[in-house]
Design an enzyme around this catalytic site. Structure first.
Site, mmCIF file in Angstrom:
data_model
loop_
_atom_site.group_PDB
_atom_site.id
_atom_site.type_symbol
_atom_site.label_atom_id
_atom_site.label_comp_id
_atom_site.label_asym_id
_atom_site.label_seq_id
_atom_site.Cartn_x
_atom_site.Cartn_y
_atom_site.Cartn_z
ATOM 1 N N ARG A 47 0.852 -1.184 0.000
ATOM 2 C CA ARG A 47 0.000 0.000 0.000
ATOM 3 C C ARG A 47 0.894 1.243 0.000
ATOM 4 N NH1 ARG A 47 -2.898 -2.986 -1.765
ATOM 5 N NH2 ARG A 47 -4.866 -3.855 -0.943
ATOM 6 N N ARG A 74 -3.788 26.399 -7.194
ATOM 7 C CA ARG A 74 -3.337 25.078 -6.751
ATOM 8 C C ARG A 74 -2.759 24.344 -7.953
ATOM 9 N NH1 ARG A 74 -2.463 25.283 -1.450
ATOM 10 N NH2 ARG A 74 -4.292 25.950 -0.267
ATOM 11 N N ALA A 86 -6.587 28.330 5.520
ATOM 12 C CA ALA A 86 -6.136 27.009 5.958
ATOM 13 C C ALA A 86 -4.620 26.957 5.953
ATOM 14 C CB ALA A 86 -6.706 25.919 5.041
ATOM 15 N N GLU A 103 -3.571 30.961 11.039
ATOM 16 C CA GLU A 103 -3.849 30.941 9.608
ATOM 17 C C GLU A 103 -4.905 31.979 9.235
ATOM 18 O OE1 GLU A 103 -2.197 29.467 7.373
ATOM 19 O OE2 GLU A 103 -0.961 28.171 8.647
ATOM 20 N N GLU A 107 -3.737 34.706 6.543
ATOM 21 C CA GLU A 107 -4.315 34.640 5.198
ATOM 22 C C GLU A 107 -5.468 35.606 4.983
ATOM 23 O OE1 GLU A 107 -5.270 30.679 4.007
ATOM 24 O OE2 GLU A 107 -3.156 30.130 3.815
ATOM 25 N N PRO A 125 -8.264 8.993 2.436
ATOM 26 C CA PRO A 125 -7.662 7.973 3.303
ATOM 27 C C PRO A 125 -7.119 6.759 2.577
ATOM 28 C CG PRO A 125 -10.055 7.990 3.507
ATOM 29 C CD PRO A 125 -9.695 9.199 2.715
ATOM 30 N N GLY A 126 -7.429 6.605 1.290
ATOM 31 C CA GLY A 126 -6.842 5.510 0.546
ATOM 32 C C GLY A 126 -5.441 5.808 0.046
ATOM 33 N N GLU A 130 -3.306 12.285 5.839
ATOM 34 C CA GLU A 130 -3.581 13.668 6.233
ATOM 35 C C GLU A 130 -4.914 13.786 6.967
ATOM 36 O OE1 GLU A 130 -4.013 18.205 4.428
ATOM 37 O OE2 GLU A 130 -4.112 16.491 3.072
ATOM 38 N N GLU A 156 0.373 32.730 -2.419
ATOM 39 C CA GLU A 156 -0.393 33.602 -1.535
ATOM 40 C C GLU A 156 -0.268 35.083 -1.902
ATOM 41 O OE1 GLU A 156 0.946 32.762 2.385
ATOM 42 O OE2 GLU A 156 -0.189 30.888 2.546
#
Length: 209
Positions: A47, A74, A86, A103, A107, A125-126, A130, A156
């Protein structure tokens, strides 16, 4: 009786046996590992996953029930995404709500007097470990320019901010106009939690499972 009626619907901690582990990549923030995991029946399977320090996000809600959204480039998504303030949990031992307040200040140049835990997420989650805690911040006040010493860099540098009604934010999330996962989850969670005036929310220092 169906399984849904007999099983407790609550995520539970569990760790299957890892018989081997190898680091494939180490970057500035993340690493990539391959674990060989013992599966049911005595077989094993590899995995691959990303090891991440975790993040926080802030759904800031003003006195007019408007949500603060910021827009940021992004690169992996090749998109300008509307998001919540965030950041990464990059200060060891720092309480999560303090990380979130930092944050929000950096920000968006706001501080808040009232904080609650809104929702906890596992990003993907796979493929990653995080964790993201999304906070609800209310009773906001802007930070004066002379107190705001944070210098923005890179993505930013140009990060516009807007205030939109919570209901309109829900519509945008459901109509595929907002894609950032903590933003979508936070908006929908805040809308649901507003039904009882946010009385059912956990405190800001609630333990993280």
């Amino acid at each position: 009786m169906t399984a849904e009626n007999t099983m407790k619907v609550e995520d539970a901690e569990e760790s299957w046996n890892v018989v081997a582990s190898a680091e494939r990549f180490a970057g500035r923030i993340i690493t990539v590992r391959t674990d060989t995991v013992e599966m049911p029946g005595g077989v094993t399977a590899d995995r691959d996953y990303v090891v991440h320090p975790g993040s926080v996000a802030v759904l800031a809600l003003d006195g007019e029930d408007r949500v603060l959204l910021i827009r940021q480039y992004r690169h992996p998504a090749r998109r300008l995404l509307w998001e919540l303030p965030a950041g990464i949990r990059d200060v060891p031992g720092e309480p999560l709500v303090e990380c979130a307040a930092r944050e929000l200040a950096e920000e968006a140049a706001y501080r808040a007097r009232t904080w609650h835990t809104l929702v906890d997420l596992r990003t993907s989650p796979g493929m990653s470990d995080e964790r993201i805690r999304v906070f609800l911040a209310r009773d906001l006040e802007p930070i004066p320019d002379e107190e705001n010493t944070y210098v923005r860099h890179h993505e930013e540098t140009d990060m516009p901010a807007v205030w939109i009604p919570l209901g309109a934010a829900v519509d945008k999330a459901l109509n595929g106009m907002i894609h950032n996962s903590p933003a979508v989850a936070g908006i929908l969670a805040a809308y649901a939690a507003s039904a009882d005036g946010f009385k059912g929310l956990r405190p800001a220092d609630a333990p993280e499972a």
